[in-house]
Design a protein around this motif. Structure first.
Motif, PDB file in Angstrom:
ATOM      1  N   SER A 170      -9.711   2.115   1.235  1.00 25.10           N
ATOM      2  CA  SER A 170     -10.511   2.997   2.424  1.00 25.10           C
ATOM      3  C   SER A 170     -11.929   3.030   2.134  1.00 25.10           C
ATOM      4  CB  SER A 170      -9.759   4.188   3.153  1.00 25.10           C
ATOM      5  OG  SER A 170     -10.291   4.570   4.304  1.00 25.10           O
ATOM      6  N   GLU A 171     -12.067   3.627   0.874  1.00 31.08           N
ATOM      7  CA  GLU A 171     -13.419   3.900   0.505  1.00 31.08           C
ATOM      8  C   GLU A 171     -14.186   2.851   0.526  1.00 31.08           C
ATOM      9  OE1 GLU A 171     -15.333   5.964  -3.562  1.00 31.08           O
ATOM     10  OE2 GLU A 171     -13.528   7.149  -2.682  1.00 31.08           O
ATOM     11  N   ARG A 172     -13.686   1.672  -0.163  1.00 33.36           N
ATOM     12  CA  ARG A 172     -14.428   0.501  -0.423  1.00 33.36           C
ATOM     13  C   ARG A 172     -14.890  -0.100   0.925  1.00 33.36           C
ATOM     14  NH1 ARG A 172     -10.410  -0.567  -4.270  1.00 33.36           N
ATOM     15  NH2 ARG A 172      -9.184  -2.025  -2.970  1.00 33.36           N
ATOM     16  N   GLU A 173     -13.860  -0.245   1.969  1.00 36.72           N
ATOM     17  CA  GLU A 173     -14.061  -0.843   3.236  1.00 36.72           C
ATOM     18  C   GLU A 173     -15.159   0.229   3.875  1.00 36.72           C
ATOM     19  OE1 GLU A 173     -13.129  -3.252   5.284  1.00 36.72           O
ATOM     20  OE2 GLU A 173     -12.774  -3.937   3.181  1.00 36.72           O
ATOM     21  N   ASP A 174     -15.193   1.570   3.642  1.00 36.40           N
ATOM     22  CA  ASP A 174     -16.135   2.284   4.284  1.00 36.40           C
ATOM     23  C   ASP A 174     -17.649   1.927   3.710  1.00 36.40           C
ATOM     24  OD1 ASP A 174     -14.356   3.651   5.944  1.00 36.40           O
ATOM     25  OD2 ASP A 174     -14.398   5.426   4.776  1.00 36.40           O
ATOM     26  N   ARG A 175     -17.779   2.023   2.355  1.00 34.46           N
ATOM     27  CA  ARG A 175     -19.100   1.319   1.647  1.00 34.46           C
ATOM     28  C   ARG A 175     -19.372  -0.088   2.236  1.00 34.46           C
ATOM     29  NH1 ARG A 175     -16.581   3.581  -3.183  1.00 34.46           N
ATOM     30  NH2 ARG A 175     -16.185   1.574  -3.787  1.00 34.46           N
ATOM     31  N   ARG A 176     -18.556  -0.822   2.313  1.00 34.00           N
ATOM     32  CA  ARG A 176     -18.898  -2.240   2.787  1.00 34.00           C
ATOM     33  C   ARG A 176     -19.309  -2.217   4.275  1.00 34.00           C
ATOM     34  NH1 ARG A 176     -16.754  -5.740   6.171  1.00 34.00           N
ATOM     35  NH2 ARG A 176     -14.782  -4.463   6.512  1.00 34.00           N
ATOM     36  N   ARG A 177     -18.767  -1.485   5.078  1.00 32.54           N
ATOM     37  CA  ARG A 177     -19.299  -1.259   6.409  1.00 32.54           C
ATOM     38  C   ARG A 177     -20.455  -0.485   6.426  1.00 32.54           C
ATOM     39  NH1 ARG A 177     -13.787   0.818   7.891  1.00 32.54           N
ATOM     40  NH2 ARG A 177     -12.609  -0.990   8.297  1.00 32.54           N
ATOM     41  N   SER A 178     -20.706   0.393   5.876  1.00 34.78           N
ATOM     42  CA  SER A 178     -21.996   0.978   5.783  1.00 34.78           C
ATOM     43  C   SER A 178     -23.094  -0.076   5.250  1.00 34.78           C
ATOM     44  CB  SER A 178     -21.986   2.286   4.824  1.00 34.78           C
ATOM     45  OG  SER A 178     -21.138   3.258   5.145  1.00 34.78           O
TER      46      SER A 178
ATOM     47  N   MET B 199       0.779  -1.049  -0.074  1.00 35.95           N
ATOM     48  CA  MET B 199      -0.165  -0.013   0.096  1.00 35.95           C
ATOM     49  C   MET B 199       0.870   1.327  -0.066  1.00 35.95           C
ATOM     50  SD  MET B 199      -3.485  -0.400   1.079  1.00 35.95           S
ATOM     51  CE  MET B 199      -4.339  -1.959   0.770  1.00 35.95           C
ATOM     52  N   ALA B 200       1.809   1.219  -0.804  1.00 40.93           N
ATOM     53  CA  ALA B 200       2.782   2.214  -0.875  1.00 40.93           C
ATOM     54  C   ALA B 200       2.050   3.416  -1.662  1.00 40.93           C
ATOM     55  CB  ALA B 200       4.141   2.001  -1.578  1.00 40.93           C
ATOM     56  N   ASN B 201       1.364   3.043  -2.531  1.00 42.32           N
ATOM     57  CA  ASN B 201       0.460   4.269  -3.395  1.00 42.32           C
ATOM     58  C   ASN B 201      -0.647   4.840  -2.506  1.00 42.32           C
ATOM     59  OD1 ASN B 201      -0.922   5.817  -5.071  1.00 42.32           O
ATOM     60  ND2 ASN B 201      -0.720   4.111  -6.703  1.00 42.32           N
ATOM     61  N   PRO B 202      -0.720   6.000  -2.269  1.00 42.97           N
ATOM     62  CA  PRO B 202      -1.855   6.829  -1.473  1.00 42.97           C
ATOM     63  C   PRO B 202      -3.133   6.401  -2.019  1.00 42.97           C
ATOM     64  CG  PRO B 202      -0.036   8.232  -1.746  1.00 42.97           C
ATOM     65  CD  PRO B 202       0.485   7.007  -2.572  1.00 42.97           C
ATOM     66  N   ASP B 203      -2.996   6.629  -3.362  1.00 48.45           N
ATOM     67  CA  ASP B 203      -4.298   6.371  -4.421  1.00 48.45           C
ATOM     68  C   ASP B 203      -4.878   4.927  -3.939  1.00 48.45           C
ATOM     69  OD1 ASP B 203      -4.281   8.828  -5.108  1.00 48.45           O
ATOM     70  OD2 ASP B 203      -3.380   8.038  -7.059  1.00 48.45           O
ATOM     71  N   GLU B 204      -4.019   4.109  -3.888  1.00 47.80           N
ATOM     72  CA  GLU B 204      -4.763   2.635  -3.577  1.00 47.80           C
ATOM     73  C   GLU B 204      -5.303   2.506  -2.282  1.00 47.80           C
ATOM     74  OE1 GLU B 204      -1.866  -0.904  -4.342  1.00 47.80           O
ATOM     75  OE2 GLU B 204      -1.386   0.287  -6.210  1.00 47.80           O
ATOM     76  N   TYR B 205      -4.655   3.301  -1.322  1.00 53.54           N
ATOM     77  CA  TYR B 205      -4.904   3.198   0.203  1.00 53.54           C
ATOM     78  C   TYR B 205      -6.379   3.820   0.280  1.00 53.54           C
ATOM     79  CZ  TYR B 205      -5.414   4.057   4.985  1.00 53.54           C
ATOM     80  OH  TYR B 205      -6.000   4.035   6.508  1.00 53.54           O
ATOM     81  N   SER B 206      -6.565   5.009  -0.689  1.00 52.87           N
ATOM     82  CA  SER B 206      -7.593   5.659  -0.508  1.00 52.87           C
ATOM     83  C   SER B 206      -8.907   5.176  -0.986  1.00 52.87           C
ATOM     84  CB  SER B 206      -7.461   7.125  -1.193  1.00 52.87           C
ATOM     85  OG  SER B 206      -8.497   7.828  -1.353  1.00 52.87           O
ATOM     86  N   ALA B 207      -8.564   4.239  -2.077  1.00 52.86           N
ATOM     87  CA  ALA B 207      -9.539   3.466  -2.893  1.00 52.86           C
ATOM     88  C   ALA B 207      -9.958   2.329  -1.922  1.00 52.86           C
ATOM     89  CB  ALA B 207      -9.112   2.927  -4.333  1.00 52.86           C
TER      90      ALA B 207
END
Length: 115
Positions: free
Chosen positions: A11-19, A1-9
């Motif tokens: 994190s966004e998927r995880e937030d949607r999954r949790r929601s 996860m060295a790429n901040p864009d990958e981490y952001s994507a």
């Protein structure tokens, strides 16, 4: 996860999954509460003990509106069975008394039996 864009994507998927999971749990809880409200609204008091009786029965048996609870019904069934047994025994005693009567010993002598 060295790429901040990958981490952001991610994190966004995880937030949607949790929601989505949270929304599903909330929906299931609402359905469960609605089912409980319907069940409580359909319940009546047992005419014998005053306990709550539900249309689907406590043990999976269908109960007719106004009928006693499973426990009271079981007790009534047992009482009825015991009453039938007592009546059967009493009928046998009454029949024996009728057959024996006051001169039963004479009948016993004629038939070869002993009393």
């Amino acid at each position: 996860m060295a790429n901040p864009d990958e981490y952001s994507a991610y994190s966004e998927r995880e937030d949607r999954r949790r929601s989505a999971e949270e929304a599903e749990r909330w929906r299931e809880e609402q359905e469960h509460q609605e089912e409980r409200r319907r069940r409580e609204a359909a319940a009546w008091r047992c005419p014998e003990c005053g306990g709550k009786v539900y249309p689907d029965g406590e043990w999976g048996t269908a109960a007719a509106s106004g009928s006693p609870c499973d426990i009271c019904q079981h007790r009534a069934d047992q009482d009825a069975e015991q009453a039938r047994e007592r009546a059967k025994k009493q009928a046998a005693v009454d029949e024996a008394a009728t057959l024996d009567g006051p001169f039963g010993w004479i009948r016993a002598l004629r038939s070869g039996g002993s009393h």
